[in-house]
Design a protein around this motif. Structure first.
Motif, PDB file in Angstrom:
ATOM      1  N   ASP A   8       0.828  -1.213   0.000  1.00 23.48           N
ATOM      2  CA  ASP A   8       0.000   0.000   0.000  1.00 23.48           C
ATOM      3  C   ASP A   8       0.859   1.258   0.000  1.00 23.48           C
ATOM      4  OD1 ASP A   8      -2.329  -1.446  -0.076  1.00 23.48           O
ATOM      5  OD2 ASP A   8      -2.794  -1.206   2.057  1.00 23.48           O
ATOM      6  N   LEU A   9       1.923   1.249   0.803  1.00 24.91           N
ATOM      7  CA  LEU A   9       2.829   2.408   0.825  1.00 24.91           C
ATOM      8  C   LEU A   9       3.511   2.600  -0.523  1.00 24.91           C
ATOM      9  CD1 LEU A   9       4.569   2.363   4.322  1.00 24.91           C
ATOM     10  CD2 LEU A   9       3.290   4.241   3.294  1.00 24.91           C
ATOM     11  N   ALA A  10       3.938   1.505  -1.133  1.00 24.11           N
ATOM     12  CA  ALA A  10       4.584   1.598  -2.449  1.00 24.11           C
ATOM     13  C   ALA A  10       3.629   2.201  -3.475  1.00 24.11           C
ATOM     14  CB  ALA A  10       5.064   0.222  -2.897  1.00 24.11           C
ATOM     15  N   GLU A  11       2.360   1.816  -3.418  1.00 27.84           N
ATOM     16  CA  GLU A  11       1.370   2.374  -4.348  1.00 27.84           C
ATOM     17  C   GLU A  11       1.168   3.871  -4.104  1.00 27.84           C
ATOM     18  OE1 GLU A  11      -0.113   0.986  -7.018  1.00 27.84           O
ATOM     19  OE2 GLU A  11       1.191  -0.724  -6.616  1.00 27.84           O
ATOM     20  N   ARG A  12       1.166   4.285  -2.836  1.00 27.16           N
ATOM     21  CA  ARG A  12       0.994   5.704  -2.528  1.00 27.16           C
ATOM     22  C   ARG A  12       2.198   6.518  -2.997  1.00 27.16           C
ATOM     23  NH1 ARG A  12      -2.726   2.901  -0.915  1.00 27.16           N
ATOM     24  NH2 ARG A  12      -4.573   3.714   0.123  1.00 27.16           N
ATOM     25  N   GLY A  68      -2.840  14.918  -4.230  1.00 26.40           N
ATOM     26  CA  GLY A  68      -1.602  14.917  -3.452  1.00 26.40           C
ATOM     27  C   GLY A  68      -1.876  14.969  -1.952  1.00 26.40           C
ATOM     28  N   ALA A  69      -2.818  15.823  -1.534  1.00 29.65           N
ATOM     29  CA  ALA A  69      -3.157  15.908  -0.111  1.00 29.65           C
ATOM     30  C   ALA A  69      -3.727  14.591   0.395  1.00 29.65           C
ATOM     31  CB  ALA A  69      -4.148  17.048   0.122  1.00 29.65           C
ATOM     32  N   SER A  70      -4.583  13.983  -0.398  1.00 27.08           N
ATOM     33  CA  SER A  70      -5.158  12.689  -0.031  1.00 27.08           C
ATOM     34  C   SER A  70      -4.078  11.618   0.078  1.00 27.08           C
ATOM     35  CB  SER A  70      -6.202  12.278  -1.073  1.00 27.08           C
ATOM     36  OG  SER A  70      -6.609  10.955  -0.883  1.00 27.08           O
ATOM     37  N   THR A  71      -3.129  11.637  -0.838  1.00 22.62           N
ATOM     38  CA  THR A  71      -2.056  10.647  -0.826  1.00 22.62           C
ATOM     39  C   THR A  71      -1.144  10.837   0.380  1.00 22.62           C
ATOM     40  OG1 THR A  71      -2.136  10.535  -3.237  1.00 22.62           O
ATOM     41  CG2 THR A  71      -0.153   9.697  -2.191  1.00 22.62           C
ATOM     42  N   VAL A  72      -0.813  12.082   0.700  1.00 18.00           N
ATOM     43  CA  VAL A  72       0.028  12.344   1.879  1.00 18.00           C
ATOM     44  C   VAL A  72      -0.700  11.895   3.144  1.00 18.00           C
ATOM     45  CG1 VAL A  72       1.032  14.192   3.272  1.00 18.00           C
ATOM     46  CG2 VAL A  72       1.379  14.165   0.798  1.00 18.00           C
ATOM     47  N   LEU A  73      -2.009  12.146   3.217  1.00 17.80           N
ATOM     48  CA  LEU A  73      -2.796  11.688   4.365  1.00 17.80           C
ATOM     49  C   LEU A  73      -2.774  10.159   4.460  1.00 17.80           C
ATOM     50  CD1 LEU A  73      -4.768  12.322   6.704  1.00 17.80           C
ATOM     51  CD2 LEU A  73      -6.606  12.167   5.017  1.00 17.80           C
ATOM     52  N   ASP A  74      -2.942   9.495   3.328  1.00 18.31           N
ATOM     53  CA  ASP A  74      -2.891   8.031   3.313  1.00 18.31           C
ATOM     54  C   ASP A  74      -1.536   7.524   3.789  1.00 18.31           C
ATOM     55  OD1 ASP A  74      -5.449   7.984   2.353  1.00 18.31           O
ATOM     56  OD2 ASP A  74      -4.939   7.272   0.342  1.00 18.31           O
ATOM     57  N   ILE A  75      -0.458   8.144   3.336  1.00 15.73           N
ATOM     58  CA  ILE A  75       0.888   7.706   3.730  1.00 15.73           C
ATOM     59  C   ILE A  75       1.075   7.880   5.235  1.00 15.73           C
ATOM     60  CG2 ILE A  75       3.344   8.292   3.561  1.00 15.73           C
ATOM     61  CD1 ILE A  75       2.854   8.817   0.563  1.00 15.73           C
ATOM     62  N   SER A  76       0.614   9.016   5.773  1.00 10.80           N
ATOM     63  CA  SER A  76       0.786   9.224   7.216  1.00 10.80           C
ATOM     64  C   SER A  76      -0.021   8.210   8.016  1.00 10.80           C
ATOM     65  CB  SER A  76       0.412  10.651   7.605  1.00 10.80           C
ATOM     66  OG  SER A  76      -0.972  10.853   7.489  1.00 10.80           O
ATOM     67  N   ARG A  77      -1.214   7.870   7.567  1.00 11.60           N
ATOM     68  CA  ARG A  77      -2.022   6.856   8.260  1.00 11.60           C
ATOM     69  C   ARG A  77      -1.383   5.482   8.145  1.00 11.60           C
ATOM     70  NH1 ARG A  77      -8.044   6.842   8.328  1.00 11.60           N
ATOM     71  NH2 ARG A  77      -8.150   8.099  10.188  1.00 11.60           N
ATOM     72  N   LEU A  78      -0.869   5.151   6.978  1.00 11.94           N
ATOM     73  CA  LEU A  78      -0.245   3.841   6.801  1.00 11.94           C
ATOM     74  C   LEU A  78       1.020   3.717   7.653  1.00 11.94           C
ATOM     75  CD1 LEU A  78      -0.731   3.343   2.965  1.00 11.94           C
ATOM     76  CD2 LEU A  78      -1.764   1.965   4.778  1.00 11.94           C
ATOM     77  N   ARG A  79       1.774   4.792   7.780  1.00 14.20           N
ATOM     78  CA  ARG A  79       2.987   4.756   8.606  1.00 14.20           C
ATOM     79  C   ARG A  79       2.664   4.613  10.089  1.00 14.20           C
ATOM     80  NH1 ARG A  79       8.170   6.893   6.760  1.00 14.20           N
ATOM     81  NH2 ARG A  79       8.131   6.733   4.518  1.00 14.20           N
ATOM     82  N   TRP A  81       0.376   2.659  11.146  1.00 19.75           N
ATOM     83  CA  TRP A  81      -0.253   1.336  11.198  1.00 19.75           C
ATOM     84  C   TRP A  81      -1.772   1.409  11.156  1.00 19.75           C
ATOM     85  CZ3 TRP A  81       2.824  -2.911  10.866  1.00 19.75           C
ATOM     86  CH2 TRP A  81       4.191  -2.697  11.079  1.00 19.75           C
ATOM     87  N   GLN A  82      -2.308   2.453  10.519  1.00 25.87           N
ATOM     88  CA  GLN A  82      -3.748   2.566  10.360  1.00 25.87           C
ATOM     89  C   GLN A  82      -4.096   2.290   8.907  1.00 25.87           C
ATOM     90  OE1 GLN A  82      -4.689   6.540  11.485  1.00 25.87           O
ATOM     91  NE2 GLN A  82      -4.459   6.157  13.676  1.00 25.87           N
ATOM     92  N   ARG A  83      -5.262   1.768   8.692  1.00 26.56           N
ATOM     93  CA  ARG A  83      -5.722   1.515   7.329  1.00 26.56           C
ATOM     94  C   ARG A  83      -6.112   2.853   6.706  1.00 26.56           C
ATOM     95  NH1 ARG A  83      -4.483  -1.436   3.630  1.00 26.56           N
ATOM     96  NH2 ARG A  83      -6.051  -1.817   2.080  1.00 26.56           N
ATOM     97  N   ALA A  84      -5.638   3.114   5.502  1.00 24.03           N
ATOM     98  CA  ALA A  84      -5.972   4.362   4.802  1.00 24.03           C
ATOM     99  C   ALA A  84      -7.455   4.367   4.455  1.00 24.03           C
ATOM    100  CB  ALA A  84      -5.129   4.491   3.544  1.00 24.03           C
ATOM    101  N   PRO A  85      -8.118   5.514   4.613  1.00 21.92           N
ATOM    102  CA  PRO A  85      -9.548   5.569   4.294  1.00 21.92           C
ATOM    103  C   PRO A  85      -9.774   5.426   2.797  1.00 21.92           C
ATOM    104  CG  PRO A  85      -8.718   7.763   4.720  1.00 21.92           C
ATOM    105  CD  PRO A  85      -7.593   6.803   5.019  1.00 21.92           C
ATOM    106  N   SER A  86     -10.895   4.852   2.438  1.00 23.70           N
ATOM    107  CA  SER A  86     -11.250   4.702   1.045  1.00 23.70           C
ATOM    108  C   SER A  86     -12.680   5.196   0.864  1.00 23.70           C
ATOM    109  CB  SER A  86     -11.125   3.241   0.613  1.00 23.70           C
ATOM    110  OG  SER A  86     -11.394   3.099  -0.746  1.00 23.70           O
ATOM    111  N   VAL A  87     -12.836   6.342   0.278  1.00 26.45           N
ATOM    112  CA  VAL A  87     -14.148   6.973   0.141  1.00 26.45           C
ATOM    113  C   VAL A  87     -15.069   6.144  -0.752  1.00 26.45           C
ATOM    114  CG1 VAL A  87     -15.347   9.037  -0.664  1.00 26.45           C
ATOM    115  CG2 VAL A  87     -13.158   9.242   0.503  1.00 26.45           C
ATOM    116  N   LEU A  88     -14.539   5.590  -1.796  1.00 25.20           N
ATOM    117  CA  LEU A  88     -15.354   4.846  -2.761  1.00 25.20           C
ATOM    118  C   LEU A  88     -15.282   3.338  -2.556  1.00 25.20           C
ATOM    119  CD1 LEU A  88     -14.430   6.919  -5.921  1.00 25.20           C
ATOM    120  CD2 LEU A  88     -16.434   7.150  -4.470  1.00 25.20           C
ATOM    121  N   GLY A  89     -14.845   2.883  -1.404  1.00 19.28           N
ATOM    122  CA  GLY A  89     -14.722   1.454  -1.155  1.00 19.28           C
ATOM    123  C   GLY A  89     -13.294   1.011  -1.403  1.00 19.28           C
TER     124      GLY A  89
END
Length: 191
Positions: A8-12, A68-79, A81-89
């Motif tokens: 997931d981090l690699a994809e972000r 970009g903001a969404s991706t940075v938020l996802d990276i911080s959550r993944l780091r 150890w939280q699951r990144a939110p997914s608005v569309l599933g």
């Protein structure tokens, strides 16, 4: 760190690379539209050939900033150890079968051919062909439905770009469709 989290981090990080490239493209829309500084005369509605690229570049930069903001938020959550939110599933896993790879290559080639075909055969003829090709490439088997979607979608795009935005989208080599559509559009009284 488990394997799914690393993936997931690699994809972000790939998303961040795409954000960087699209940001450069958006900034380029502001910098390289009129490098010779030629005079710009307003057309219908005050728009010029320079206005639309500025508008498109601005919209692109706004959307890229959101991504970009969404991706940075996802990276911080993944780091953390939280699951990144997914608005569309949850995103579906990317298939790497030979058929999926061939579809990607075919779509890329179709877009390259389309870019050439717009200049040669015009937007009105090239767009329905591209839409039909993409529908078939990505696995839709009902050819009559694909044809209807391609024709209606191509016509809607033509009305938007040639009718409303008044972009000159006539083909140089052979374009029997654009003059007919222009005449029909003039008969509606909208032009």
């Amino acid at each position: 760190m488990n394997e799914n989290l690393k993936q997931d981090l690699a994809e972000r990080y790939k998303d961040l690379a795409a954000v960087a490239v699209l940001t450069v493209v958006g900034i380029g829309g502001f910098l390289w539209i009129n490098p010779e500084e030629t005079d710009i005369y307003p057309g219908a509605g005050g728009l010029t050939w320079r206005s639309l690229p500025f508008i498109y570049s601005g919209i692109l930069l706004f959307l890229v900033a959101l991504w970009g903001a969404s991706t940075v938020l996802d990276i911080s959550r993944l780091r953390n150890w939280q699951r990144a939110p997914s608005v569309l599933g949850m995103p579906t896993p990317v298939s790497s079968t030979p058929v999926a790879q061939m579809r990607r290559v075919a779509a890329f080639v179709a877009i390259l051919v389309y870019a050439w075909a717009i200049g040669a055969f015009g937007f009105a003829l090239s767009t329905p062909v591209l839409l039909f090709t993409m529908l078939v490439v990505f696995g839709r088997r009902n050819m009559a439905e694909n044809l209807a979607i391609a024709v209606i979608g191509g016509l809607a795009c033509w009305v938007l770009f040639a009718g409303v935005l008044k972009l000159p989208l006539t083909g140089d080599l052979w374009d029997p469709l654009t003059p007919v559509l222009n005449d029909l559009y003039k008969m509606t009284g909208l032009r």
